[in-house]
Design an enzyme around this catalytic site. Sequence first.
Site, PDB file in Angstrom:
ATOM      1  N   ASP A   1       0.857  -1.174   0.000  1.00 54.60           N
ATOM      2  CA  ASP A   1       0.000   0.000   0.000  1.00 54.60           C
ATOM      3  C   ASP A   1       0.906   1.241   0.000  1.00 54.60           C
ATOM      4  O   ASP A   1       2.137   1.149   0.116  1.00 54.60           O
ATOM      5  CB  ASP A   1      -0.972  -0.008   1.186  1.00 54.60           C
ATOM      6  CG  ASP A   1      -2.199   0.866   0.897  1.00 54.60           C
ATOM      7  OD1 ASP A   1      -2.143   1.664  -0.057  1.00 54.60           O
ATOM      8  OD2 ASP A   1      -3.205   0.756   1.613  1.00 54.60           O
TER       9      ASP A   1
HETATM   10  C1  BGC Z   1      -5.027   3.285   0.107  1.00 54.50           C
HETATM   11  C2  BGC Z   1      -5.223   2.227  -0.953  1.00 54.50           C
HETATM   12  C3  BGC Z   1      -5.058   2.817  -2.332  1.00 54.50           C
HETATM   13  C4  BGC Z   1      -3.709   3.487  -2.426  1.00 54.50           C
HETATM   14  C5  BGC Z   1      -3.417   4.070  -3.786  1.00 54.50           C
HETATM   15  C6  BGC Z   1      -3.778   4.108  -0.130  1.00 54.50           C
HETATM   16  O1  BGC Z   1      -3.734   5.214   0.713  1.00 54.50           O
HETATM   17  O2  BGC Z   1      -4.977   2.656   1.374  1.00 54.50           O
HETATM   18  O3  BGC Z   1      -6.480   1.636  -0.803  1.00 54.50           O
HETATM   19  O4  BGC Z   1      -5.222   1.832  -3.303  1.00 54.50           O
HETATM   20  O5  BGC Z   1      -3.653   4.531  -1.463  1.00 54.50           O
HETATM   21  O6  BGC Z   1      -4.182   5.172  -4.053  1.00 54.50           O
END
Ligand code: BGC
Length: 763
Positions: free
Chosen positions: A292
């Site tokens: 993530d």
């Molecule tokens: C979130 C994810 C997301 C990623 C990319 C993160 O802050 O937890 O769910 O896919 O950002 O945008």
Amino acid sequence: MTMKISGLLRNLLIAACLCPAAACSVSNESGDKEMDRFVSDLMDRMTVREKLGQLNLPTGGDLVTGTVMESDLGEMIRNQEIGGFLNVKGADKIRELQRIATEETSLKIPLLAGADIIHGYETVFPIPLAMSCSWDPDAVEKMARISAIEASAAGINWTYSPMLDICRDARWGRIAEGNGEDPYLGSVLAKAYIRGYQGEKMSRNDEILACVKHFALYGASEAGRDYNTVDMSRYRMFNGYLPPYRAAIEAGAGSVMSSFNLVDGIPATANKWLLTDLLRDKWGFKGMVVTDYNSIGEMDSFGIAPIKEASEKALAAGTDMDMVSGGFLNYLEQSLKEGKVTMEQIDAACRRVLETKYRLGLFEDPYKYCNPEREASEIFTPEHRNAAREIAAETFVLLKNQGNVLPLKPKGRIALVGPLADAADNMCGMWASTCRPENHSSLLEGMRKALSGKAEVLYAKGSNIYGDPETERNATGYKFVYGNNRKLLDEAIDVASKADVIVAALGEGADMSGESASRADLTLPDVQHELLKAMLDTGKPVVLVLFTGRPVVLSWEDSNVPAILNVWFAGSEAADAIPDVLLGKVSPSGKLTATFPRSVGQIPIYYNHLQSSRPDNEDYSFQRFASNYIDSRTSPLYPFGYGLSYTTFEYGKPELSSDILPAGGTLTVSLDITNTGNFDSHEIVQLYIRDRYSEIARPVKELKGFRRVFIKKGETVHVTFTLTGEDLKYYDSDMNLSYEPGEFDVMVGANSRDVQTLTFTAE
Ligand code: BGC
């Protein structure tokens, strides 16, 4: 896998002395061999740094989430320092980036183009939690399919969806992004998402790579706070939380995103047990794991390691791509020299990234997803918008309808009040940065259109969402409690006094759920509560149209407001879908997939809990020394599976085909359901089981089947469920999937509370 090599790439491959022998249809096995050979040939020509480049995933910054980390993509691509990017919008831009990658570099490796296409691209569907309340896998698949068509037309080949985190805590804003609290329904819908996004092995140019997230357990973040600790037993994990992720893997999901949280005290991003032993070795996952957003960098805050060591740990655990932290690219070459990571580990990760690109067909045609003609003609089409409108209406949950206030009669004067009544930009909810609010109508516009020539719609805003605009948000967060704007309130009272019925469009603003939107108080903001009270004080019938991204606390509303329709955040077509239901063109049929508590103090509250040693009274009256509260009932306000419609359904007596479920055999449970009211409607019939006695405590109820059936008024349908031993299995104390012969209850009903129970013996 079928591989055809385009003219362009064939030439590139020949120039690079690779074997383009894949230009024919091949079986899976020989396809895999072909892929192995292709990837091996490519990797033979890559330096360590170039391999690490493939593991690097920066953000484009066009659609930024989290911390803003700008990066000069073009330069990095020329330097072969990235394997893909996220958050770049537009086929032209992505085409240009692919061009640089495949025409201005020595390796000519195409790029992954990722984005959070969570519930639609420009045609926006209801938020995932709402989608799950349709209990309609076909609707979910269609939503994912249309999302893939539109996103791929804009150059995106990878979506960070589905989010499959089971959540039992409505304080967590990200409950909006998932399928609610149930692992069975979550698993059925997980498969539908994967089918919708990836289609037939991503062979078409409108089928894209899905990403199962957040692996794992992120929905159990303590106290409902984002980025917080998770700690749970393996028993709960395997039975209650992991099934949907696993179902998605079984359905062929091509990528997985590890979660921000700890699992057994180790960040998921660096958890070898999770990413390798379980995901790959036990579940057989062959795809790619991405972190993530900056979660390698954030291992420092956990007190695990600064970024260099964190990168080593993440790689060793089985992480393939590093989203945004830059740790893999910047430190692992040094770590390799120091013997802290091995070449095998880097190779394995690089291979999995390249295989993913191969499976997507990007080596065959790096511009597969960059087609400006498609971008001009396949996004926000009338067909997609109609589908979104129909599906949205399926997701609304009618929570109360005393005296049949709903559906509204299309005559006289209707007062539409509330801060969400004329707020087109608030209809889509979280993760909707690709939507174009300027193309949407507001509920007010939708109501006026639907009632044109029939009824007059009067409007007043009545209040702001949570205070006066100047003070709504400050450095320390939101101001929920604030004196109302008297002028707004008076206007609403005036409008209401002229009307026959009042529709109050109230609830959460779009930014009150989703990432970084946890709440400790789940009641309506005070200013809206005051408005609602003023509307009720007029003595006229009031309908609360509730916008929300989570279960909220509606105890006061349930006691005081005659009708409540929960419309969640219904997407770009909400303005038409909501009137469709309010005016009775469609009878509501959604049912809750997350329990609505009476108060925040009851959280976590969920239907499939284990029984306590001293259960509460059946009527929930207080009893000393039982498992209850002295100041609240233990029962929820609205249970899992609950939702009304404009008609009534009579459930006949269920019958079992036998009292015995033989080992390896089947058992059926069937019943008649009659539509006894005045509207044709869908009904969602639910089947639960309970293991009476077992080696390890089992939930009081577990969903094991459901049917969404359409029943015309006056008609009866016969519904049959078939149970097998598979439905009784659970992960026991040794984490073996099995069941113990013995007595089971089987329950059928309209929700998890109102069921009829039969008993059978499983051999
Ligand atoms: C979130 C994810 C997301 C990623 C990319 C993160 O802050 O937890 O769910 O896919 O950002 O945008």
